[in-house]
Motif scaffolding. Structure first.
Motif, PDB file in Angstrom:
ATOM      1  N   PRO A 249       0.825  -1.211   0.000  1.00  0.00           N
ATOM      2  CA  PRO A 249       0.000   0.000   0.000  1.00  0.00           C
ATOM      3  C   PRO A 249       0.857   1.257   0.000  1.00  0.00           C
ATOM      4  O   PRO A 249       1.964   1.278   0.547  1.00  0.00           O
ATOM      5  N   GLY A 250       0.339   2.292  -0.605  1.00  0.00           N
ATOM      6  CA  GLY A 250       1.043   3.566  -0.644  1.00  0.00           C
ATOM      7  C   GLY A 250       0.796   4.356   0.624  1.00  0.00           C
ATOM      8  O   GLY A 250       0.033   3.948   1.499  1.00  0.00           O
ATOM      9  N   PRO A 251       1.412   5.529   0.729  1.00  0.00           N
ATOM     10  CA  PRO A 251       1.230   6.357   1.919  1.00  0.00           C
ATOM     11  C   PRO A 251      -0.132   7.043   1.917  1.00  0.00           C
ATOM     12  O   PRO A 251      -0.767   7.193   0.874  1.00  0.00           O
ATOM     13  N   ALA A 252      -0.564   7.464   3.077  1.00  0.00           N
ATOM     14  CA  ALA A 252      -1.833   8.185   3.195  1.00  0.00           C
ATOM     15  C   ALA A 252      -1.691   9.564   2.574  1.00  0.00           C
ATOM     16  O   ALA A 252      -0.655  10.215   2.694  1.00  0.00           O
ATOM     17  N   GLY A 253      -2.732   9.982   1.879  1.00  0.00           N
ATOM     18  CA  GLY A 253      -2.717  11.295   1.255  1.00  0.00           C
ATOM     19  C   GLY A 253      -3.910  11.468   0.334  1.00  0.00           C
ATOM     20  O   GLY A 253      -4.897  10.745   0.427  1.00  0.00           O
ATOM     21  N   THR A 254      -3.794  12.423  -0.586  1.00  0.00           N
ATOM     22  CA  THR A 254      -4.853  12.729  -1.536  1.00  0.00           C
ATOM     23  C   THR A 254      -4.457  12.233  -2.913  1.00  0.00           C
ATOM     24  O   THR A 254      -3.335  12.488  -3.365  1.00  0.00           O
ATOM     25  N   VAL A 255      -5.357  11.524  -3.593  1.00  0.00           N
ATOM     26  CA  VAL A 255      -5.078  11.016  -4.940  1.00  0.00           C
ATOM     27  C   VAL A 255      -4.954  12.207  -5.880  1.00  0.00           C
ATOM     28  O   VAL A 255      -5.888  13.003  -6.018  1.00  0.00           O
ATOM     29  N   SER A 256      -3.790  12.348  -6.509  1.00  0.00           N
ATOM     30  CA  SER A 256      -3.564  13.470  -7.413  1.00  0.00           C
ATOM     31  C   SER A 256      -3.474  13.034  -8.870  1.00  0.00           C
ATOM     32  O   SER A 256      -3.521  13.876  -9.767  1.00  0.00           O
ATOM     33  N   ASP A 257      -3.354  11.731  -9.128  1.00  0.00           N
ATOM     34  CA  ASP A 257      -3.308  11.240 -10.501  1.00  0.00           C
ATOM     35  C   ASP A 257      -3.628   9.754 -10.516  1.00  0.00           C
ATOM     36  O   ASP A 257      -3.368   9.041  -9.551  1.00  0.00           O
ATOM     37  N   ARG A 258      -4.207   9.304 -11.630  1.00  0.00           N
ATOM     38  CA  ARG A 258      -4.512   7.887 -11.848  1.00  0.00           C
ATOM     39  C   ARG A 258      -4.002   7.519 -13.223  1.00  0.00           C
ATOM     40  O   ARG A 258      -4.089   8.311 -14.147  1.00  0.00           O
ATOM     41  N   ASN A 259      -3.498   6.289 -13.357  1.00  0.00           N
ATOM     42  CA  ASN A 259      -2.960   5.861 -14.634  1.00  0.00           C
ATOM     43  C   ASN A 259      -3.235   4.374 -14.828  1.00  0.00           C
ATOM     44  O   ASN A 259      -2.929   3.571 -13.966  1.00  0.00           O
ATOM     45  N   ALA A 260      -3.810   4.033 -15.966  1.00  0.00           N
ATOM     46  CA  ALA A 260      -4.028   2.633 -16.330  1.00  0.00           C
ATOM     47  C   ALA A 260      -3.300   2.407 -17.646  1.00  0.00           C
ATOM     48  O   ALA A 260      -3.667   2.974 -18.663  1.00  0.00           O
ATOM     49  N   ALA A 261      -2.261   1.617 -17.603  1.00  0.00           N
ATOM     50  CA  ALA A 261      -1.468   1.359 -18.800  1.00  0.00           C
ATOM     51  C   ALA A 261      -1.576  -0.107 -19.179  1.00  0.00           C
ATOM     52  O   ALA A 261      -1.595  -0.978 -18.323  1.00  0.00           O
ATOM     53  N   TYR A 262      -1.635  -0.364 -20.455  1.00  0.00           N
ATOM     54  CA  TYR A 262      -1.719  -1.737 -20.941  1.00  0.00           C
ATOM     55  C   TYR A 262      -0.362  -2.168 -21.483  1.00  0.00           C
ATOM     56  O   TYR A 262       0.224  -1.490 -22.316  1.00  0.00           O
ATOM     57  N   PHE A 263       0.124  -3.271 -20.985  1.00  0.00           N
ATOM     58  CA  PHE A 263       1.345  -3.875 -21.493  1.00  0.00           C
ATOM     59  C   PHE A 263       0.950  -5.171 -22.176  1.00  0.00           C
ATOM     60  O   PHE A 263       0.238  -5.978 -21.613  1.00  0.00           O
ATOM     61  N   LYS A 264       1.393  -5.371 -23.392  1.00  0.00           N
ATOM     62  CA  LYS A 264       0.916  -6.463 -24.239  1.00  0.00           C
ATOM     63  C   LYS A 264       0.918  -7.825 -23.549  1.00  0.00           C
ATOM     64  O   LYS A 264      -0.057  -8.543 -23.587  1.00  0.00           O
ATOM     65  N   SER A 265       2.005  -8.199 -22.904  1.00  0.00           N
ATOM     66  CA  SER A 265       2.068  -9.531 -22.312  1.00  0.00           C
ATOM     67  C   SER A 265       1.667  -9.546 -20.841  1.00  0.00           C
ATOM     68  O   SER A 265       1.378 -10.593 -20.292  1.00  0.00           O
ATOM     69  N   GLY A 266       1.641  -8.404 -20.205  1.00  0.00           N
ATOM     70  CA  GLY A 266       1.374  -8.387 -18.773  1.00  0.00           C
ATOM     71  C   GLY A 266      -0.029  -7.995 -18.390  1.00  0.00           C
ATOM     72  O   GLY A 266      -0.404  -8.071 -17.231  1.00  0.00           O
ATOM     73  N   GLY A 267      -0.832  -7.546 -19.334  1.00  0.00           N
ATOM     74  CA  GLY A 267      -2.183  -7.128 -19.004  1.00  0.00           C
ATOM     75  C   GLY A 267      -2.217  -5.698 -18.492  1.00  0.00           C
ATOM     76  O   GLY A 267      -1.269  -4.940 -18.658  1.00  0.00           O
ATOM     77  N   TRP A 268      -3.312  -5.330 -17.876  1.00  0.00           N
ATOM     78  CA  TRP A 268      -3.481  -3.975 -17.361  1.00  0.00           C
ATOM     79  C   TRP A 268      -2.692  -3.780 -16.078  1.00  0.00           C
ATOM     80  O   TRP A 268      -2.663  -4.634 -15.212  1.00  0.00           O
ATOM     81  N   HIS A 269      -2.079  -2.618 -15.977  1.00  0.00           N
ATOM     82  CA  HIS A 269      -1.338  -2.223 -14.780  1.00  0.00           C
ATOM     83  C   HIS A 269      -1.924  -0.904 -14.304  1.00  0.00           C
ATOM     84  O   HIS A 269      -1.999   0.059 -15.070  1.00  0.00           O
ATOM     85  N   TYR A 270      -2.360  -0.844 -13.061  1.00  0.00           N
ATOM     86  CA  TYR A 270      -3.013   0.339 -12.507  1.00  0.00           C
ATOM     87  C   TYR A 270      -2.088   1.012 -11.504  1.00  0.00           C
ATOM     88  O   TYR A 270      -1.494   0.356 -10.656  1.00  0.00           O
ATOM     89  N   ARG A 271      -1.995   2.349 -11.612  1.00  0.00           N
ATOM     90  CA  ARG A 271      -1.129   3.116 -10.723  1.00  0.00           C
ATOM     91  C   ARG A 271      -1.902   4.321 -10.190  1.00  0.00           C
ATOM     92  O   ARG A 271      -2.725   4.899 -10.887  1.00  0.00           O
ATOM     93  N   LEU A 272      -1.607   4.682  -8.962  1.00  0.00           N
ATOM     94  CA  LEU A 272      -2.118   5.900  -8.357  1.00  0.00           C
ATOM     95  C   LEU A 272      -0.942   6.768  -7.950  1.00  0.00           C
ATOM     96  O   LEU A 272       0.113   6.260  -7.577  1.00  0.00           O
ATOM     97  N   THR A 273      -1.151   8.078  -8.019  1.00  0.00           N
ATOM     98  CA  THR A 273      -0.179   9.024  -7.473  1.00  0.00           C
ATOM     99  C   THR A 273      -0.882   9.732  -6.332  1.00  0.00           C
ATOM    100  O   THR A 273      -1.979  10.266  -6.498  1.00  0.00           O
TER     101      THR A 273
ATOM    102  N   THR B 175      -0.486  12.561  -3.147  1.00  0.00           N
ATOM    103  CA  THR B 175       0.261  13.667  -2.563  1.00  0.00           C
ATOM    104  C   THR B 175       0.016  13.639  -1.058  1.00  0.00           C
ATOM    105  O   THR B 175      -1.133  13.698  -0.604  1.00  0.00           O
ATOM    106  N   THR B 176       1.104  13.525  -0.297  1.00  0.00           N
ATOM    107  CA  THR B 176       0.993  13.451   1.161  1.00  0.00           C
ATOM    108  C   THR B 176       0.841  14.863   1.739  1.00  0.00           C
ATOM    109  O   THR B 176       0.954  15.861   1.026  1.00  0.00           O
ATOM    110  N   ASN B 177       0.616  14.949   3.047  1.00  0.00           N
ATOM    111  CA  ASN B 177       0.422  16.243   3.711  1.00  0.00           C
ATOM    112  C   ASN B 177       1.636  17.153   3.600  1.00  0.00           C
ATOM    113  O   ASN B 177       1.492  18.372   3.619  1.00  0.00           O
ATOM    114  N   ASP B 178       2.828  16.571   3.481  1.00  0.00           N
ATOM    115  CA  ASP B 178       4.035  17.399   3.367  1.00  0.00           C
ATOM    116  C   ASP B 178       4.343  17.786   1.912  1.00  0.00           C
ATOM    117  O   ASP B 178       5.371  18.378   1.624  1.00  0.00           O
ATOM    118  N   GLY B 179       3.432  17.466   0.977  1.00  0.00           N
ATOM    119  CA  GLY B 179       3.581  17.887  -0.411  1.00  0.00           C
ATOM    120  C   GLY B 179       4.334  16.927  -1.312  1.00  0.00           C
ATOM    121  O   GLY B 179       4.518  17.200  -2.500  1.00  0.00           O
TER     122      GLY B 179
END
Length: 84
Positions: A27-51, A53-57
């Protein structure tokens, strides 16, 4: 003997299938979701990422499951958004 062996093989197969379908990412650190990314890699399937931003920026980019991605929108509080 054959029935019990077949039942054991079916059980092992079911456990492997269930654990393989639900990856467990750190799990990532606690904070506010500032970006979302879903990328498709041909052999690996879908990969989901969140960015997040923590309280300290600081921004942290990390991989999440599809369910976490679907529940966490831009501006959501992470990890609270992962709980239904």
């Amino acid at each position: 003997m054959c029935k019990s062996l077949a039942a054991a093989a079916a059980t092992v197969g079911a456990v492997v299938a269930l654990t393989a379908c639900s990856p467990d990412y750190t799990p990532g650190p606690a904070g506010t979701v500032s970006d979302r990314n879903a990328a498709y890699f041909k052999s690996g399937g879908w990969h989901y990422r969140l960015t997040v931003t923590t309280n300290d920026g600081r921004r942290h980019d990390f991989r999440v499951t599809r369910d976490d991605y679907k529940h966490c929108f831009h501006g959501s509080a992470y990890p609270a958004c992962t709980h239904r």
